[in-house]
Design a protein around this motif. Structure first.
Motif, PDB file in Angstrom:
ATOM      1  N   UNK A  76      -5.068  -9.376 -40.252  1.00  0.00           N
ATOM      2  CA  UNK A  76      -3.792  -8.854 -39.777  1.00  0.00           C
ATOM      3  C   UNK A  76      -3.230  -7.860 -40.791  1.00  0.00           C
ATOM      4  N   UNK A  77      -3.339  -8.207 -42.065  1.00  0.00           N
ATOM      5  CA  UNK A  77      -3.004  -7.258 -43.138  1.00  0.00           C
ATOM      6  C   UNK A  77      -4.266  -6.460 -43.451  1.00  0.00           C
ATOM      7  N   UNK A  78      -4.542  -5.540 -42.584  1.00  0.00           N
ATOM      8  CA  UNK A  78      -5.815  -4.826 -42.566  1.00  0.00           C
ATOM      9  C   UNK A  78      -5.997  -3.880 -43.758  1.00  0.00           C
ATOM     10  N   UNK A  79      -7.247  -3.460 -43.901  1.00  0.00           N
ATOM     11  CA  UNK A  79      -7.593  -2.379 -44.828  1.00  0.00           C
ATOM     12  C   UNK A  79      -8.157  -1.223 -44.019  1.00  0.00           C
ATOM     13  N   UNK A  80      -7.647  -0.027 -44.245  1.00  0.00           N
ATOM     14  CA  UNK A  80      -8.209   1.194 -43.672  1.00  0.00           C
ATOM     15  C   UNK A  80      -8.752   2.004 -44.838  1.00  0.00           C
ATOM     16  N   UNK A  81     -10.068   2.101 -44.921  1.00  0.00           N
ATOM     17  CA  UNK A  81     -10.672   2.799 -46.046  1.00  0.00           C
ATOM     18  C   UNK A  81     -10.336   4.281 -46.017  1.00  0.00           C
TER      19      UNK A  81
ATOM     20  N   UNK B   2       0.693   0.919 -36.853  1.00  0.00           N
ATOM     21  CA  UNK B   2       0.635   1.190 -38.291  1.00  0.00           C
ATOM     22  C   UNK B   2      -0.626   1.971 -38.649  1.00  0.00           C
ATOM     23  N   UNK B   3      -1.719   1.622 -38.011  1.00  0.00           N
ATOM     24  CA  UNK B   3      -2.976   2.345 -38.252  1.00  0.00           C
ATOM     25  C   UNK B   3      -2.855   3.772 -37.736  1.00  0.00           C
ATOM     26  N   UNK B   4      -2.275   3.925 -36.559  1.00  0.00           N
ATOM     27  CA  UNK B   4      -2.091   5.262 -36.006  1.00  0.00           C
ATOM     28  C   UNK B   4      -1.205   6.118 -36.904  1.00  0.00           C
ATOM     29  N   UNK B   5      -0.203   5.512 -37.496  1.00  0.00           N
ATOM     30  CA  UNK B   5       0.676   6.241 -38.408  1.00  0.00           C
ATOM     31  C   UNK B   5      -0.102   6.739 -39.619  1.00  0.00           C
ATOM     32  N   UNK B   6      -0.965   5.887 -40.162  1.00  0.00           N
ATOM     33  CA  UNK B   6      -1.787   6.295 -41.308  1.00  0.00           C
ATOM     34  C   UNK B   6      -2.741   7.420 -40.927  1.00  0.00           C
ATOM     35  N   UNK B   7      -3.359   7.303 -39.763  1.00  0.00           N
ATOM     36  CA  UNK B   7      -4.293   8.335 -39.311  1.00  0.00           C
ATOM     37  C   UNK B   7      -3.573   9.661 -39.099  1.00  0.00           C
ATOM     38  N   UNK B   8      -2.398   9.619 -38.493  1.00  0.00           N
ATOM     39  CA  UNK B   8      -1.614  10.836 -38.251  1.00  0.00           C
ATOM     40  C   UNK B   8      -1.231  11.522 -39.552  1.00  0.00           C
ATOM     41  N   UNK B   9      -0.886  10.737 -40.561  1.00  0.00           N
ATOM     42  CA  UNK B   9      -0.534  11.307 -41.857  1.00  0.00           C
ATOM     43  C   UNK B   9      -1.712  12.040 -42.487  1.00  0.00           C
ATOM     44  N   UNK B  10      -2.924  11.561 -42.174  1.00  0.00           N
ATOM     45  CA  UNK B  10      -4.132  12.212 -42.698  1.00  0.00           C
ATOM     46  C   UNK B  10      -4.590  13.375 -41.818  1.00  0.00           C
TER      47      UNK B  10
ATOM     48  N   UNK C 150      -6.756  10.087 -33.783  1.00  0.00           N
ATOM     49  CA  UNK C 150      -7.275   8.761 -33.451  1.00  0.00           C
ATOM     50  C   UNK C 150      -8.391   8.388 -34.422  1.00  0.00           C
ATOM     51  N   UNK C 151      -8.858   7.155 -34.311  1.00  0.00           N
ATOM     52  CA  UNK C 151      -9.877   6.647 -35.231  1.00  0.00           C
ATOM     53  C   UNK C 151     -11.236   7.313 -35.010  1.00  0.00           C
ATOM     54  N   UNK C 152     -11.517   7.746 -33.786  1.00  0.00           N
ATOM     55  CA  UNK C 152     -12.809   8.381 -33.501  1.00  0.00           C
ATOM     56  C   UNK C 152     -12.910   9.726 -34.224  1.00  0.00           C
TER      57      UNK C 152
END
Length: 368
Positions: free
Chosen positions: A72-77, A110-118, A122-124
């Motif tokens: 739940x407290x994930x890691x996104x490399x 939260x993951x989408x927010x991190x991806x957008x900042x980069x 999307x993850x793909x």
């Protein structure tokens, strides 16, 4: 081919003689044609892929009763973290980069927010970018296994993947009401089968498998193997099938569930080889450390991915064996351990691979 009735009789059999007779018949077949390797005589081989395991993101929409990968407290490399691992793997002459993450991670805001900042939508897009870097800067070939993907997502990732994968686990929808899958919408068999068929339509070399010991009946196990064979007969894209045994882990909902016995695993391998005649059958050596060598007697022909630098993030409690140890295990039963690429030889052509991947593989082969 063995039929359903005979398959059920085999799984129910308690006759040592019957089990040994089936083993002997498969062994005679191997001596004639060495399984699906195409080698003649007694030159037996078992393959493995030297890989690096890249857990891109540890969140998942599914909450499976046997899983410890999801957090739940994930890691996104970050890309730099992944590049560091890939560079290290390249130094060890690894040729498979196994990219994996939980299913539909884009559903997590939260993951989408991190991806957008980069700068990614999307993850793909993120995955494609790092896999393209991997192809351009190392001698590793990407293999993606990240849960359910749409037809268009598969089509996009085909450009940068030598092969892809998704465990069928089981073809029974009944298990979606049990502790194993009741909180896992992505484990609906029809959804997983649709993805496997889409991969076939797109000419993607594909790895799948079954998970035994999660509450399935013998009939459901048999139906699952036949379903995989049906897909392969239609599309020809299934390069290998993993026979993966449930392992009880501390803290999971199925912590106190019994693990399948070695005989159950052995009979499942025998049955799989009878049904999946031109598909490689794999058993993870780190999940069968005590009995894996004996499973060679059933004629498995692949140990799967083994990494000299990363752990198995799906089964972190089970360390990989050393490659030298695998070689010793194999040699003792007359097998030669041979490294393979993440795509099997019969798929290394322009029909099954994007042109740049095909050229990349030719470059790798020239260096070996």
């Amino acid at each position: 081919m063995i039929n359903h009735e005979n398959a059920l009789n085999l799984l129910n059999s308690t006759s040592t003689t019957e089990i040994l007779e089936n083993l002997l018949n498969l062994s005679k077949l191997d001596d004639t044609n060495n399984g699906n390797k195409g080698n003649k005589g007694n030159s037996k081989t078992i393959t493995y892929s030297k890989n690096a395991f890249i857990p891109v993101c540890t969140w998942c929409r599914n909450i499976c009763g046997y899983c410890t990968f999801r957090e739940e407290n994930y890691t996104l490399l970050t890309k730099e973290q992944m590049k560091e691992t890939l560079r290290e793997a390249d130094k060890y002459n690894c040729h498979e980069a196994l990219f994996t993450f939980g299913e539909n991670v884009d559903e997590n805001p939260k993951i989408m927010e991190e991806l957008n900042k980069m700068g990614y939508n999307n993850i793909i897009e993120y995955l494609y970018d790092i896999e393209e870097w991997c192809l351009n800067n190392t001698d590793l070939l990407p293999h993606t296994n990240c849960g359910i993907l749409t037809y268009e997502e598969l089509k996009t990732l085909r450009e940068v993947n030598a092969s892809m994968g998704l465990m069928l686990e089981n073809s029974s929808s009944r298990l979606c009401k049990t502790i194993a899958h009741k909180d896992s919408i992505g484990k609906l068999p029809k959804t997983r089968i649709e993805m496997m068929e889409n991969a076939g339509k797109l000419k993607i070399p594909f790895t799948t498998g079954i998970l035994i010991g999660i509450g399935e009946t013998k009939e459901e196990l048999i139906n699952s193997i036949f379903e995989i064979n049906r897909i392969n007969e239609k599309y020809g894209n299934i390069q290998e099938v993993i026979i993966q045994n449930f392992r009880a882990k501390k803290g999971i909902p199925m912590e106190n569930y019994p693990e399948p016995t070695p005989i159950e695993i052995l009979k499942t391998i025998i049955l799989s080889r009878m049904i999946l005649k031109d598909i490689s059958v794999q058993v993870p050596p780190n999940l069968n450390k005590e009995t894996g060598q004996l499973l060679l007697l059933a004629g498995i022909d692949d140990w799967g991915g083994v990494s000299p630098i990363t752990k198995d993030f799906v089964n972190p409690e089970a360390p990989w064996p050393e490659i030298e140890e695998l070689e010793m295990f194999s040699r003792e039963l007359g097998y030669k351990l041979v490294e393979r690429l993440p795509v099997y030889e019969k798929y290394i052509n322009n029909e099954w691979l994007d042109d740049r991947l095909f050229k990349k593989i030719q470059d790798i082969k020239r260096k070996k």
